[in-house]
Design an enzyme around this catalytic site. Structure first.
Site, PDB file in Angstrom:
ATOM      1  N   GLY A 193     -51.825 -57.759 -12.684  1.00 51.34           N
ATOM      2  CA  GLY A 193     -50.971 -57.667 -13.794  1.00 51.34           C
ATOM      3  C   GLY A 193     -50.759 -56.101 -14.392  1.00 51.34           C
ATOM      4  N   GLY A 195     -48.185 -53.814 -16.989  1.00 53.51           N
ATOM      5  CA  GLY A 195     -47.688 -53.747 -18.243  1.00 53.51           C
ATOM      6  C   GLY A 195     -47.180 -51.721 -18.476  1.00 53.51           C
ATOM      7  NE  ARG A 196     -48.316 -51.248 -24.961  1.00 52.94           N
ATOM      8  CZ  ARG A 196     -49.159 -49.872 -24.815  1.00 52.94           C
ATOM      9  NH1 ARG A 196     -49.653 -49.197 -24.082  1.00 52.94           N
ATOM     10  NH2 ARG A 196     -50.190 -50.723 -25.620  1.00 52.94           N
ATOM     11  CE1 TYR A 197     -52.057 -52.193 -18.324  1.00 52.49           C
ATOM     12  CE2 TYR A 197     -50.885 -53.673 -20.230  1.00 52.49           C
ATOM     13  CZ  TYR A 197     -51.610 -53.512 -19.181  1.00 52.49           C
ATOM     14  OH  TYR A 197     -52.020 -54.558 -18.670  1.00 52.49           O
ATOM     15  N   GLY A 198     -50.212 -49.010 -17.772  1.00 52.44           N
ATOM     16  CA  GLY A 198     -50.543 -49.058 -15.732  1.00 52.44           C
ATOM     17  C   GLY A 198     -50.148 -50.553 -15.167  1.00 52.44           C
ATOM     18  CB  VAL A 200     -54.899 -55.040 -14.588  1.00 51.23           C
ATOM     19  CG1 VAL A 200     -56.021 -55.592 -14.685  1.00 51.23           C
ATOM     20  CG2 VAL A 200     -54.706 -54.871 -16.049  1.00 51.23           C
ATOM     21  CE  LYS A 213     -55.307 -51.940 -20.521  1.00 51.64           C
ATOM     22  NZ  LYS A 213     -55.103 -52.146 -22.050  1.00 51.64           N
ATOM     23  CG  ASP A 315     -48.838 -54.680 -27.921  1.00 49.52           C
ATOM     24  OD1 ASP A 315     -47.791 -55.715 -28.175  1.00 49.52           O
ATOM     25  OD2 ASP A 315     -48.524 -54.152 -27.128  1.00 49.52           O
TER      26      ASP A 315
END
Length: 464
Positions: A193, A195-198, A200, A213, A315
């Site tokens: 996975g 996303g905006r954070y990084g 997984v 994560k 979110d």
């Protein structure tokens, strides 16, 4: 008086001083004494006397004594050591000048004294250190045993990920992975996975699967906030993603921010619904009910021994909801969450008020008319987002007329990655909502939804 002379064979000999005789009947006696040591060496000590009473010692001769007498002036000037040479290894005994006293026996060697004194001290010190080490190891073993008694064995941890109850520092996950050790022990396998954070990763540790994560360094505040919420705020709940530990890892000169959580092989609710799956009524109901149960736990303020403040997610979306093997859901990703203090009811909104995924933003967030000083406003934003998640689940619900193809909320109304202005135009200005098919009213879909979450499905969809 006596002078000392060192002769060639290293024998120390005390030679009597020559004298002038006042009377020719007075004799001068030079007497040599051989002093032997246990190791076979010896030294020679000489004395001298004047008088007529020395006649007895004149010309005395034995293995240890030798005497010599004479009557003329300076007659003892050339007297020398009569004993054969030797090489002494022990120190020469001391003798008082002119005293005539026999020399004292030599003292014990210093090396022998050192051995006698030092060896027992060393043995005693080693014994004390051994006792300390054994005591430490026994204490550590007892501590490790007590700690392992309170944990699930590694072979049991992930046999069924949905049946295992995890506890973290706050109680939301057993800390199987110890901080500062996971980077050396865990093995990253593949990306599951992003996303905006990084990203997984699926990871392996001691034969069990976990999800790691890894945050971007620029998103450190999200990592810090989510870690703090898990460790200090969030209580255990079956519909909240189980947290294990977090760590900072150095990789090729850069710092990676790790968070290790429970792994769910079915992935996110978004991934699950995108598969060729048709949900039965009880399956869809379980997905809906477990998701709202998790959200209610976040929103609830718990007082008492196991107190928990109220938390707004901010979110919520199908990609932040994971599907467990038992068909229930759990909520994840608390990087934008807001926590209200139990005592003074204060809270801090991270990153500003207009944050989250634009497709799931409530009208008041898009129009920037949310009441920032009212914590309930942020909880209501979560309810709006949850209504969109319910709509996604219902698209895969098998009804009398079949199922719809899965769609994201507002799909076909906005672009794949809509802007704030685009979402505001559709949701706020045009007052549009995802379509509610007529078949949902004809079947038992709406009745079940109404019985569980009527305040969500009807407020969000039917009453824009």
């Amino acid at each position: 008086m006596i002078r000392e002379t060192l002769i060639k064979d290293m024998t120390v000999v005390k030679i009597p001083k020559v004298v002038r005789l006042q009377m020719n009947w007075i004799r001068v006696l030079s007497f040599f004494t051989k002093v032997s040591y246990p190791n076979g060496s010896y030294t020679v000590v000489s004395t001298w006397e004047c008088g007529n009473h020395v006649e007895f010692n004149c010309n005395a001769s034995s293995d240890t004594h030798m005497g010599y007498c004479c009557r003329t002036d300076f007659c003892n000037e050339n007297v020398s050591n009569p004993f054969p040479p030797y090489s002494p290894t022990l120190p020469m005994p001391s003798s008082s000048s002119g005293s005539g006293d026999p020399p004292r026996a030599p003292s014990a060697p210093s090396a022998t004294i050192a051995v006698v004194v030092v060896v027992p001290l060393v043995v005693l010190l080693l014994a004390v250190l051994s006792i300390i080490c054994v005591s430490f190891l026994l204490h550590r073993r007892r501590h490790t045993q007590r700690r392992s008694d309170n944990q699930v064995e590694p072979s049991e941890k992930m046999l069924d990920a949905n049946e295992v109850t995890f506890t973290s520092g706050s109680g939301s996950g057993n800390p199987y992975l110890r901080q500062r050790t996971i980077a050396r022990e865990i093995i990253l396998q593949e990306v599951i996975g992003a996303g905006r954070y990084g990203k997984v990763y699926r990871a392996l540790w001691q034969g069990d699967l976990y999800a790691v994560k890894i945050f971007h360094t620029i998103d450190e505040q999200s990592w810090f906030r989510e870690t703090k919420i898990y460790n200090e705020v969030l209580g255990p709940h079956e519909n909240i993603l189980s947290y294990l530990t977090a760590d900072m890892v150095s990789n090729c000169g850069s710092t990676e921010l790790w968070m290790v959580v429970q792994y769910h092989q079915l992935g996110s609710l978004y991934d699950y619904l995108n598969r060729d799956v048709i949900l039965k009524k009880d399956e869809a109901f379980k997905l809906c009910l477990s998701t709202i149960n998790g959200l209610l736990h976040l929103h609830a303020e718990i007082v008492g021994a196991h107190k928990k403040p109220s938390i707004a997610h901010r979110d919520l979306k199908s990609k932040n909801v994971l599907v467990k093997n038992n068909g229930e859901c759990c909520i994840a990703d608390f990087g934008l969450a807001v926590v209200q203090d139990i005592q003074d009811k204060t809270f801090t909104v991270p990153h500003g008020s207009r944050q989250g995924t634009k497709r799931y933003m409530a009208p008041e967030v898009l129009s920037e008319k949310i009441y920032h000083s009212n914590f309930e406003s942020f909880k209501q934003v979560d309810i709006y987002s949850f209504g969109l998640v319910l709509w996604e689940i219902c698209t895969k619900w098998e009804t009398l007329n079949g199922t719809m193809s899965y769609q994201l909320p507002y799909q076909g109304m906005v672009q794949a990655d809509p802007s704030f202005d685009e979402m505001k135009q559709v949701v706020v200005v045009a007052n549009m909502r995802p379509q509610i098919p007529n078949t949902w009213h004809c079947d038992d879909v709406s009745s079940i939804l109404q019985g569980t979450t009527d305040w969500t499905i009807y407020v969000v969809f039917l009453c824009p």
